[in-house]
Design a protein around this motif. Structure first.
Motif, PDB file in Angstrom:
ATOM      1  N   SER A   1       0.839  -1.199   0.000  1.00 37.90           N
ATOM      2  CA  SER A   1       0.000   0.000   0.000  1.00 37.90           C
ATOM      3  C   SER A   1       0.871   1.246   0.000  1.00 37.90           C
ATOM      4  CB  SER A   1      -0.925   0.011   1.220  1.00 37.90           C
ATOM      5  OG  SER A   1      -0.162  -0.033   2.419  1.00 37.90           O
ATOM      6  N   GLN A   2       0.381   2.326  -0.615  1.00 39.08           N
ATOM      7  CA  GLN A   2       1.117   3.577  -0.693  1.00 39.08           C
ATOM      8  C   GLN A   2       0.872   4.445   0.535  1.00 39.08           C
ATOM      9  OE1 GLN A   2      -0.670   4.896  -4.421  1.00 39.08           O
ATOM     10  NE2 GLN A   2       1.342   4.782  -5.395  1.00 39.08           N
ATOM     11  N   GLN A   3       1.899   5.189   0.912  1.00 40.38           N
ATOM     12  CA  GLN A   3       1.737   6.233   1.911  1.00 40.38           C
ATOM     13  C   GLN A   3       1.525   7.554   1.180  1.00 40.38           C
ATOM     14  OE1 GLN A   3       4.906   6.377   4.739  1.00 40.38           O
ATOM     15  NE2 GLN A   3       4.534   4.311   5.523  1.00 40.38           N
ATOM     16  N   CYS A   4       0.528   8.337   1.622  1.00 36.94           N
ATOM     17  CA  CYS A   4       0.181   9.566   0.924  1.00 36.94           C
ATOM     18  C   CYS A   4       0.098  10.737   1.896  1.00 36.94           C
ATOM     19  CB  CYS A   4      -1.163   9.407   0.208  1.00 36.94           C
ATOM     20  SG  CYS A   4      -1.190   8.085  -1.034  1.00 36.94           S
ATOM     21  N   THR A   5       0.291  11.933   1.357  1.00 39.39           N
ATOM     22  CA  THR A   5       0.157  13.149   2.158  1.00 39.39           C
ATOM     23  C   THR A   5      -1.290  13.638   2.112  1.00 39.39           C
ATOM     24  OG1 THR A   5       0.647  14.631   0.311  1.00 39.39           O
ATOM     25  CG2 THR A   5       2.519  13.746   1.546  1.00 39.39           C
ATOM     26  N   ALA A   6      -1.554  14.725   2.848  1.00 38.31           N
ATOM     27  CA  ALA A   6      -2.920  15.266   2.915  1.00 38.31           C
ATOM     28  C   ALA A   6      -3.396  15.798   1.577  1.00 38.31           C
ATOM     29  CB  ALA A   6      -2.973  16.360   3.979  1.00 38.31           C
ATOM     30  N   ILE A   7      -2.460  16.218   0.699  1.00 36.39           N
ATOM     31  CA  ILE A   7      -2.883  16.768  -0.593  1.00 36.39           C
ATOM     32  C   ILE A   7      -2.739  15.748  -1.722  1.00 36.39           C
ATOM     33  CG2 ILE A   7      -2.374  19.131   0.094  1.00 36.39           C
ATOM     34  CD1 ILE A   7       0.210  18.973  -1.499  1.00 36.39           C
ATOM     35  N   GLY A   8      -2.545  14.491  -1.360  1.00 39.36           N
ATOM     36  CA  GLY A   8      -2.597  13.434  -2.363  1.00 39.36           C
ATOM     37  C   GLY A   8      -1.288  13.035  -2.994  1.00 39.36           C
ATOM     38  N   ASP A   9      -0.146  13.461  -2.445  1.00 37.62           N
ATOM     39  CA  ASP A   9       1.156  13.002  -2.947  1.00 37.62           C
ATOM     40  C   ASP A   9       1.472  11.658  -2.304  1.00 37.62           C
ATOM     41  OD1 ASP A   9       1.640  15.291  -4.497  1.00 37.62           O
ATOM     42  OD2 ASP A   9       2.345  16.370  -2.719  1.00 37.62           O
ATOM     43  N   CYS A  10       1.808  10.662  -3.131  1.00 31.31           N
ATOM     44  CA  CYS A  10       1.994   9.305  -2.627  1.00 31.31           C
ATOM     45  C   CYS A  10       3.353   8.755  -3.033  1.00 31.31           C
ATOM     46  CB  CYS A  10       0.906   8.375  -3.173  1.00 31.31           C
ATOM     47  SG  CYS A  10      -0.770   8.871  -2.726  1.00 31.31           S
ATOM     48  N   GLY A  11       3.825   7.795  -2.255  1.00 33.33           N
ATOM     49  CA  GLY A  11       5.026   7.074  -2.640  1.00 33.33           C
ATOM     50  C   GLY A  11       4.819   6.361  -3.961  1.00 33.33           C
ATOM     51  N   THR A  12       5.847   6.315  -4.780  1.00 33.80           N
ATOM     52  CA  THR A  12       5.693   5.805  -6.150  1.00 33.80           C
ATOM     53  C   THR A  12       6.136   4.362  -6.330  1.00 33.80           C
ATOM     54  OG1 THR A  12       7.840   6.782  -6.705  1.00 33.80           O
ATOM     55  CG2 THR A  12       5.888   8.100  -7.179  1.00 33.80           C
ATOM     56  N   LEU A  13       6.656   3.713  -5.283  1.00 32.25           N
ATOM     57  CA  LEU A  13       7.085   2.320  -5.394  1.00 32.25           C
ATOM     58  C   LEU A  13       6.377   1.473  -4.349  1.00 32.25           C
ATOM     59  CD1 LEU A  13      10.953   2.638  -5.950  1.00 32.25           C
ATOM     60  CD2 LEU A  13       9.176   2.248  -7.661  1.00 32.25           C
TER      61      LEU A  13
END
Length: 248
Positions: free
Chosen positions: A217-229
């Protein structure tokens, strides 16, 4: 008197021969000790590595494929410069073990990243690998050796997102950068060789392939930026090394 002179002369010749023989034996012993090579004696190794890391199936974005290296783009995934340090202990002729780290000091960046809210933003992805390694050295000579190895450790991937604003925003309102970190495990294999060009210095090359085991699963910030791998990722690394060996 003649016999005395002959005796003195003979003694001088014998003394010269004896001293010459001792000197020759000492030289022979030194040469033989040197010819054994530092590879055959217990020693520690400190190696500095510089090279390239590639992720063949993992570009940082659909518009940025091949990465950024001094040699241009490589493949269709990400590629960037890699530097690191290895500290190894060689207890026998055949085996060495130790630990080290590798990192990408100049990550590939994508200036066209829009993010989830359409802001003008950039994205970069960097890597840090920490681990152990075991080397088996089946090929050895006085100055050359070739080896195979296994590696295991951890990897930290940093996805950095930066908002490009024309005006500076006061620090009290926050910073334009945010980093999403993804952590996982690595396991891999490597092969390489070394050439001892001086008493304690050696040049070498390493080819390594790793499998990164990351969260699904991806980790994401409050504005929707997520880890890409996520999941399982393959990496291939090639590096040149210079090592310093310390006999024990």
């Amino acid at each position: 008197m003649a016999l005395k002179r002959i005796a003195v002369f003979t003694s001088s010749v014998l003394a010269s021969c004896l001293l010459g023989g001792i000197a020759h034996a000492e030289n022979t012993r030194v040469v033989n000790t040197t010819s054994e090579g530092i590879f055959d004696r217990p020693h520690t190794i400190a190696e500095i590595e510089a090279g390239i890391i590639t992720l063949p199936n993992a570009p940082i974005s659909s518009s940025q494929r091949g990465g950024e290296t001094p040699f241009g783009t490589i493949g269709k995934g990400d590629a960037t410069v890699l530097v690191g340090l290895h500290l190894l202990y060689r207890a026998s002729k055949e085996f060495a073990f130790g630990a080290g780290f590798l990192l990408g000091p100049q990550p590939t960046s994508d200036s066209q990243y829009g993010g989830a809210i359409g802001l003008k933003r950039s994205h970069a992805r960097s890597y840090l690998l920490l681990g152990t390694e075991l080397r088996y050295i089946p090929i050895r000579s006085k100055t050359l050796e070739g080896w195979l190895g296994l590696t295991a450790g951890g990897v930290i991937i940093a996805d950095r997102f930066s908002t490009e604003t024309p005006e500076k925003v006061p620090a009290i309102l926050g910073t334009p950068d945010v980093t999403v970190r993804t952590e996982g495990f690595t396991i891999g294999a490597e092969l390489g060789g070394s050439w001892m060009f001086a008493d304690r210095w050696a040049l070498g090359a390493i080819l390594r392939t790793d499998r990164w085991i990351l969260p699904n699963s991806q980790q994401c910030t409050a504005i929707g930026d997520c880890g890409t791998l996520t999941g399982t990722v393959s990496s291939v690394q090639f590096g040149l090394t210079i090592g310093y060996r310390i006999p024990l």
